[in-house]
Design a protein around this motif. Sequence first.
Motif, PDB file in Angstrom:
ATOM      1  N   ASP A 179       0.855  -1.259   0.033  1.00  0.00           N
ATOM      2  CA  ASP A 179      -0.048   0.115  -0.007  1.00  0.00           C
ATOM      3  C   ASP A 179       0.948   1.372   0.075  1.00  0.00           C
ATOM      4  N   ARG A 188       2.157   1.700  -3.310  1.00  0.00           N
ATOM      5  CA  ARG A 188       0.972   2.430  -4.075  1.00  0.00           C
ATOM      6  C   ARG A 188       0.769   3.767  -4.147  1.00  0.00           C
ATOM      7  N   VAL A 215       0.768   1.469 -10.139  1.00  0.00           N
ATOM      8  CA  VAL A 215      -0.336   1.598  -9.114  1.00  0.00           C
ATOM      9  C   VAL A 215      -1.136   0.421  -9.286  1.00  0.00           C
ATOM     10  N   ARG A 253       0.649  -2.781  -7.978  1.00  0.00           N
ATOM     11  CA  ARG A 253       0.706  -2.969  -6.454  1.00  0.00           C
ATOM     12  C   ARG A 253      -0.775  -3.206  -5.994  1.00  0.00           C
ATOM     13  N   ILE A 254      -1.719  -2.773  -6.505  1.00  0.00           N
ATOM     14  CA  ILE A 254      -3.030  -3.045  -6.063  1.00  0.00           C
ATOM     15  C   ILE A 254      -3.462  -4.555  -6.310  1.00  0.00           C
TER      16      ILE A 254
END
Length: 309
Positions: free
Chosen positions: A244, A247, A259, A262-263
């Motif tokens: 997180d 992100r 982004v 990473r999510i």
Amino acid sequence: IAAWMAQHPTEAGGRTREQVWAAYGDRLVFAYQGLVKTNQLTAALEAGSRALRYVVRANAFEKLGAFASELVTSTNDPRVLRPLLPELEHAVIAAPPGNARWSARTFLADALRLGGQPDASLPHYAAAAAEAQSAQALSDLGWITGNWAIALVMCGQLEASQEKHRKSALLKERAGQPAANVLGSELEVLRIDVMLGRAAEALPEIESRLAHIRAWWEAIRRGEPVPEAPDVESLGRVLISALDIAREAHLHLEQWELVLDRIGEKIAVKQARRASEHEIARDRFNRYGPLLRLGRLSEAQRELEQCLE
């Protein structure tokens, strides 16, 4: 139950009222843990709230431990946390000096912080930290200081929070905690760097620590021993937090594909830990913004529709 015990003393089987309450507390803690494992979260919170009341009324403060911490930090719903406050306040007053009291203070502070009263939590964190400091309980002091740092962020005191996270990392290292716990606190320092507009400078340090944590997670998933992270549940939480933070850094730098990566990785870890669909949907919701920025409108719409469901 208290009235029944008064009217039917022989049914206690020679147990004191406190022993009976403690036994009910044990049963409810067991029920709470089972409901959490099956993702029956509403029922789990109800069972856990009742368990806390019985344990506190029994003065069985040694039973609070990780159960109370998990219960309090499992929700940020004031409607759930508000009824716990009188019990935790009683525990702070009634618990004997030492670990039981500073732990109860921290649980109370956590409940206030998560229930939307971070300002009110700060004196309790300070008192708990002072008690743990006087006993040189470094491991507990590291835990208290880390939670205190989170409350300071919520109060807008970013630099003060960063100092507490640094102290927490140092305390955990001095206490001999696993390296994963130390890196978790160091990453929170870097999260605040991102919040302060220093994402570009912080990102290499974030990625370096994330690489270590990711490698430990993959090793544990293969069944290999990992001395740096012996507890898989704790490591999973640290990895989710690290992803997180990465992100957030990519978001500040408008690196939309990263982004999304990473999510996606964060969702995969949560699925491996058998998180609820609702919890995963909260992460999926964060995909729609980057998808819009990339012009992938159909995907963004599908994510929103599925999250809504």
